[in-house]
Design an enzyme around this catalytic site. Structure first.
Site, PDB file in Angstrom:
ATOM      1  N   ASP A  41     -49.909 -13.906  -7.811  1.00  0.00           N
ATOM      2  CA  ASP A  41     -50.123 -14.881  -6.743  1.00  0.00           C
ATOM      3  C   ASP A  41     -48.893 -15.781  -6.591  1.00  0.00           C
ATOM      4  O   ASP A  41     -47.887 -15.577  -7.271  1.00  0.00           O
ATOM      5  CB  ASP A  41     -51.388 -15.672  -7.060  1.00  0.00           C
ATOM      6  CG  ASP A  41     -51.260 -16.529  -8.316  1.00  0.00           C
ATOM      7  OD1 ASP A  41     -50.133 -16.816  -8.760  1.00  0.00           O
ATOM      8  OD2 ASP A  41     -52.299 -16.933  -8.860  1.00  0.00           O
ATOM      9  N   PRO A  59     -73.040  -0.064 -12.137  1.00  0.00           N
ATOM     10  CA  PRO A  59     -72.730  -1.377 -11.540  1.00  0.00           C
ATOM     11  C   PRO A  59     -72.857  -2.537 -12.524  1.00  0.00           C
ATOM     12  O   PRO A  59     -73.601  -2.477 -13.503  1.00  0.00           O
ATOM     13  CB  PRO A  59     -73.736  -1.496 -10.404  1.00  0.00           C
ATOM     14  CG  PRO A  59     -74.825  -0.540 -10.694  1.00  0.00           C
ATOM     15  CD  PRO A  59     -74.195   0.582 -11.477  1.00  0.00           C
TER      16      PRO A  59
END
Lengths: 142, 142, 142, 142
Positions: free
Chosen positions: D16, D58
């Site tokens: 970032d 999941p």
């Protein structure tokens, strides 16, 4: 021209509900492949940025043609090479193979970029150092 | 042709260490803008897929030119339109504006795609339904 | 405490081959929601960073519980609030609703972070300015 | 318990504007590491899904603590292992090392999930097949 080959394992999270690679992910692969291409001639990106005082090699133009889809679990190979050096920019070509099949072809125009000395918010091109070009010529002959 | 406009807020996580949008993220923006373009004529993607039995509208060719960088915190506007309908494919153009400035221009060729009836692993083009094209013609006149 | 609500449209590219949101994407949603929470009290992240000379509000601990899946095309609402201020860190809670159903719950511990004055490679915590905390107290009463 | 180790090269696009890994990317790393852990005992995810008729594994609960930042160009090693098997769920732990330093620690609770036989839109847990568990026990002893 010197070509680098990088194997990429296609991950579950790279794929969309159609079960194939979400195409913006290919551009992330190719960005990583360009970094790997420079690393292969001795210029890892994080060191290259420091050494030459550049902010990066930002993209100015890229095009990809998607000839065949890839799926999670596939191992693909990307062959990358610089196809042309200009003054402050250069062209890269990536070819992504799935087995023998050419699945994606991508071209990039990137800039050797520094922060503007008059406005640090601005990014501008600068001549690619000859020694950077020379590394690729040397690698070709190796 | 009918054009849709979508405002995108550029997030911290869309930007790279140079502080500008990581270019693969633009392709995700544009993919979302194409979905928004269809939604704007009454065809939200998730319903369109069910209604027409397609697996998606996968990309076959895309090109983007990056004219000016954008930074996190910027609000940009993308203007999207279909520039050509062919039999089983179509062209989309996106223009991303930062204020008055055209910052990114992108073209896409996409396919109206179904699973092959003979091999469910394969994806193949199918003629775009005339009523889909008609919705865009109607929207243009509105 | 002041709570901000943000609607998120779940995009095709946010979903995985199971057709549901790829869970790392939720963390990007939540990071954007924390930015929106600060913006809602008059502190857009890109301005806040400049104003207070911080490098960001990096994550030190985050946990999410996924109670129900979401699919592309869904519009979900995330309710975000700061649940505790400490000296140089703070706690955020996000609750993502799909209709009336709580679908994901997330907690975050973040740091008010500056570059170390002795080593610019290092990031370290600093006391959160009282006026930042005060903005949230004021928003609560509004 | 059997542990798998995976080296990850941190890419430019994973970072970032603060120059460090954008934390949602760590969760993508860890998702890939869980896939690599199953592959290491002979269960590559794409084959495992077909073989056992599951839609995936999941996430229901995950937590990460970020102890030290990583930067682009870093090579980090993630050590992954299953720490507990329950009936239809299991716990995974990842530890990401930067050199000798533990930089991120993550725990996951995942479900062995199938499409509901009464409602194909629903996903529900199913008992983990004993042979899957047995593969990890065998790997431990190897």
């Amino acid at each position: 021209m010197f070509a680098n080959r990088k194997t990429i394992h296609i991950e579950w999270g790279d794929c969309d509900p159609a079960g194939i690679v979400y195409y913006p992910r290919y551009f992330a692969y190719f960005d990583n492949c360009t970094a790997a291409l420079f690393a292969a001639v001795g210029l890892p990106k994080h060191e290259m940025l420091k050494q030459y005082g550049i902010v990066g090699i930002p993209m100015v133009d890229t095009r990809a043609r998607f000839l065949a889809p890839s799926r999670f679990g596939d191992d693909v190979v990307v062959e990358s090479q610089i196809t042309e050096w200009r003054n402050s920019s250069f062209e890269v070509r990536h070819r992504l193979f799935r087995g023998d099949q050419l699945a994606v072809e991508c071209t990039e125009t990137r800039v050797w970029a520094v922060r503007s000395s008059t406005n640090s918010e601005k990014i501008e091109g600068q001549a690619v150092p000859p020694e950077v070009v020379a590394r690729f010529s040397a690698a070709r002959k190796a």
